[in-house]
Motif scaffolding. Structure first.
Motif, PDB file in Angstrom:
ATOM      1  N   ILE A 136       5.104 -19.076 -36.639  1.00 59.51           N
ATOM      2  CA  ILE A 136       6.198 -18.629 -35.759  1.00 59.51           C
ATOM      3  C   ILE A 136       5.759 -18.485 -34.310  1.00 59.51           C
ATOM      4  O   ILE A 136       6.583 -18.274 -33.434  1.00 59.51           O
ATOM      5  N   ASP A 137       4.463 -18.590 -34.069  1.00 53.51           N
ATOM      6  CA  ASP A 137       4.028 -18.277 -32.711  1.00 53.51           C
ATOM      7  C   ASP A 137       2.978 -19.256 -32.183  1.00 53.51           C
ATOM      8  O   ASP A 137       3.278 -20.132 -31.362  1.00 53.51           O
ATOM      9  N   SER A 138       1.734 -19.163 -32.699  1.00 50.89           N
ATOM     10  CA  SER A 138       0.636 -19.813 -31.974  1.00 50.89           C
ATOM     11  C   SER A 138       0.665 -21.341 -32.005  1.00 50.89           C
ATOM     12  O   SER A 138       0.122 -21.986 -31.117  1.00 50.89           O
ATOM     13  N   TYR A 184       5.172  -8.328 -38.107  1.00 51.21           N
ATOM     14  CA  TYR A 184       5.319  -7.553 -36.864  1.00 51.21           C
ATOM     15  C   TYR A 184       5.764  -8.471 -35.728  1.00 51.21           C
ATOM     16  O   TYR A 184       6.599  -8.093 -34.900  1.00 51.21           O
ATOM     17  N   GLU A 185       5.205  -9.685 -35.694  1.00 50.90           N
ATOM     18  CA  GLU A 185       5.606 -10.624 -34.630  1.00 50.90           C
ATOM     19  C   GLU A 185       7.054 -11.093 -34.842  1.00 50.90           C
ATOM     20  O   GLU A 185       7.783 -11.320 -33.878  1.00 50.90           O
ATOM     21  N   ALA A 186       7.453 -11.228 -36.097  1.00 52.74           N
ATOM     22  CA  ALA A 186       8.845 -11.624 -36.355  1.00 52.74           C
ATOM     23  C   ALA A 186       9.796 -10.521 -35.876  1.00 52.74           C
ATOM     24  O   ALA A 186      10.845 -10.807 -35.277  1.00 52.74           O
ATOM     25  N   GLY A 247       4.957  -5.428 -26.639  1.00 50.81           N
ATOM     26  CA  GLY A 247       3.995  -4.828 -27.582  1.00 50.81           C
ATOM     27  C   GLY A 247       2.565  -5.273 -27.351  1.00 50.81           C
ATOM     28  O   GLY A 247       1.639  -4.740 -27.949  1.00 50.81           O
ATOM     29  N   HIS A 248       2.368  -6.296 -26.484  1.00 48.91           N
ATOM     30  CA  HIS A 248       1.039  -6.885 -26.341  1.00 48.91           C
ATOM     31  C   HIS A 248       0.198  -6.236 -25.239  1.00 48.91           C
ATOM     32  O   HIS A 248      -1.021  -6.365 -25.245  1.00 48.91           O
ATOM     33  N   THR A 249       0.845  -5.590 -24.269  1.00 46.62           N
ATOM     34  CA  THR A 249       0.064  -5.036 -23.147  1.00 46.62           C
ATOM     35  C   THR A 249      -0.908  -3.979 -23.684  1.00 46.62           C
ATOM     36  O   THR A 249      -2.112  -4.043 -23.448  1.00 46.62           O
ATOM     37  N   THR A 264      -5.733  -6.187 -37.382  1.00 45.31           N
ATOM     38  CA  THR A 264      -5.352  -7.580 -37.183  1.00 45.31           C
ATOM     39  C   THR A 264      -4.535  -7.613 -35.885  1.00 45.31           C
ATOM     40  O   THR A 264      -4.069  -6.570 -35.402  1.00 45.31           O
ATOM     41  N   HIS A 265      -4.329  -8.812 -35.366  1.00 47.74           N
ATOM     42  CA  HIS A 265      -3.542  -8.929 -34.140  1.00 47.74           C
ATOM     43  C   HIS A 265      -2.144  -8.318 -34.340  1.00 47.74           C
ATOM     44  O   HIS A 265      -1.681  -7.522 -33.524  1.00 47.74           O
ATOM     45  N   GLY A 266      -1.522  -8.653 -35.448  1.00 49.10           N
ATOM     46  CA  GLY A 266      -0.160  -8.149 -35.691  1.00 49.10           C
ATOM     47  C   GLY A 266      -0.104  -6.631 -35.775  1.00 49.10           C
ATOM     48  O   GLY A 266       0.833  -6.005 -35.272  1.00 49.10           O
ATOM     49  N   ALA A 268      -2.138  -4.554 -34.282  1.00 47.66           N
ATOM     50  CA  ALA A 268      -2.289  -4.046 -32.914  1.00 47.66           C
ATOM     51  C   ALA A 268      -0.955  -4.120 -32.176  1.00 47.66           C
ATOM     52  O   ALA A 268      -0.589  -3.211 -31.423  1.00 47.66           O
ATOM     53  N   ILE A 269      -0.206  -5.185 -32.440  1.00 46.55           N
ATOM     54  CA  ILE A 269       1.107  -5.344 -31.790  1.00 46.55           C
ATOM     55  C   ILE A 269       2.103  -4.321 -32.357  1.00 46.55           C
ATOM     56  O   ILE A 269       2.950  -3.803 -31.650  1.00 46.55           O
ATOM     57  N   GLY A 270       1.978  -4.010 -33.640  1.00 41.65           N
ATOM     58  CA  GLY A 270       2.809  -2.952 -34.232  1.00 41.65           C
ATOM     59  C   GLY A 270       2.611  -1.644 -33.479  1.00 41.65           C
ATOM     60  O   GLY A 270       3.568  -1.013 -33.010  1.00 41.65           O
TER      61      GLY A 270
HETATM   62 ZN   LIG Z   1       1.003 -11.863 -30.621  1.00 39.86          ZN
END
Ligand SMILES: [Zn+2]
Ligand SMILES: NC(=O)c1ccc[n+]([C@@H]2O[C@H](COP(=O)([O-])OP(=O)(O)OC[C@H]3O[C@@H](n4cnc5c(N)ncnc54)[C@H](O)[C@@H]3O)[C@@H](O)[C@H]2O)c1
Length: 362
Positions: A136-138, A184-186, A247-249, A264-266, A268-270
């Protein structure tokens, strides 16, 4: 099968999405690439789980296939691995008409993508993502690169693929924690652009990826459409593409402050989205009630790993050294309501520090 267009003039391409289409990679690829020579860059594990479908399909379409298996893990997204790939390209006699297929999660997508962007000044590339985050992203949008010891993704290039091939059935073997990371990214896509997607993800994710194949395909397609639309409007992230950083900053700072090991990256974004929401409420951009709707959905995905022992000073320092931090100003993507965000600059650092402190002490 669904086709989502990424419109970038001469570099336009399609994202093909469909349950089972890993068996049709050869057929999809054959009209898009200059020769029948391909190098599949992947990992042993992914080749063991799903290689047969992809390699079989390529052989049926008369491709001559070589494979390169990389070690898995973020720490191998390095210049050393890249040098290794170049050596292998040379021994496989890769030429300008050879297509590179990046077959794996975001780590493999980024590094194989960058190898394709740079070897012989650029080779045709196909992205064949195998994690939810990558689907969905990268894999969409052309960002490729590797990490340096001093920071993530510091060396890279924009290199758009000839196509992206997304088979949601490949996610059946994904560890649950990695799957949730993508969820989380979704949710992020829902908050930034689409309230009904947000509701759908929140309602359905517990029965994914195994039981409800249609909903998963639907969710992935909608996320891919949003990413495609944003990339088409702003390929190199000078404007609207920034909203993908909701959510990424703070999330990126949490990843760095925990040495990329605890979260995980997700995840951290959560955490990052929860803190961004608090900031948005305090700046009176978002109502408390709407914030609680988003927060409840994030918490329902799973219990996020605790951040105990992490100092707010360290998180704050990591935010200041982020490559996207410019001229002493914080730029945040903050929700106004689910489906609509604002890019807010000039947030006083003291307000950001206070939110982080309270969150970590809660
Ligand atoms: Zn991300
Ligand atoms: N280029 C971009 O626009 C962009 C956007 C977001 C993230 N990224 C990058 O993506 C990376 C993270 O990607 P990720 O979350 O996909 O992690 P990842 O690539 O490390 O994959 C996670 C784990 O899942 C395993 N795996 C992958 N597919 C599997 C499958 N189908 N079945 C079983 N196991 C499987 C991998 O081997 C790995 O151990 C980071 O390096 C990040 O910087 C890039």
């Amino acid at each position: 099968m669904k086709k989502v267009a990424v419109q970038l003039r001469s570099r336009s391409y399609a994202i093909h999405i469909g349950n089972g289409i890993a068996n049709r990679v050869g057929r999809i690829a054959k009209d898009l690439v200059p020769s029948r020579e391909v190098v599949v860059v992947s990992s042993k594990e992914i080749l063991r789980l799903h290689g047969e479908k992809v390699l079989g399909s390529l052989s049926r379409a008369s491709f001559k296939v070589s494979t390169i298996a990389l070690p898995q893990g973020e720490r191998y997204k390095s210049l050393a691995t890249l040098a290794n790939i170049y050596r292998r390209f040379a021994s496989h006699r890769v030429n300008r008409r050879t297509t590179i297929i990046a077959f794996g999660g975001g780590v493999i997508g980024d590094i194989a993508g960058f190898a394709a962007a740079s070897y012989l000044r650029g080779l045709p590339l196909i992205q064949l993502p195998t994690t939810l985050l990558a689907q969905i992203d990268s894999s969409i949008g052309g960002k490729t690169g590797v990490n340096l010891p001093v920071g993530k993704n510091l060396v890279g290039a924009f290199h758009q693929p000839r196509c992206v091939i997304v088979d949601p059935l490949l996610l059946a073997s994904l560890p649950v924690r990695e799957f949730r990371s993508g969820i989380y990214e979704a949710l992020k896509y829902g908050v930034i652009k689409d309230r009904s997607l947000f509701m759908l993800v929140d309602r359905k994710h517990h029965s994914l990826p195994g039981k409800d194949k249609r909903s998963l395909e639907q969710i992935i397609s909608r996320c891919a459409e949003i990413k495609a639309q944003i990339v088409a409007a702003d390929e190199t992230e000078t404007g609207v593409r920034m909203i993908l950083n909701y959510g990424h900053t703070i999330g990126h700072a949490l990843e760095a402050a925990t040495e990329y090991r605890r979260l995980t990256h997700g995840e951290a974004i959560g955490h990052g989205m929860l803190m961004a929401n608090q900031l948005a409420v305090e700046l009176q951009l978002l109502t408390q009630a709407e914030a609680e709707l988003i927060n409840a959905a994030i918490v329902r995905v799973s219990a996020l790993p605790r951040l105990n022992g992490l100092s707010n000073a360290k998180v704050f320092r990591c935010m200041l050294s982020d490559k996207k931090f410019e001229s002493q100003r914080f730029r945040f993507v903050l929700p106004r309501r689910i489906g609509d965000v604002a890019v807010v600059t000039d947030i006083p650092p003291s307000a950001v520090a206070a939110v982080i402190r309270r969150y970590l002490n809660a």
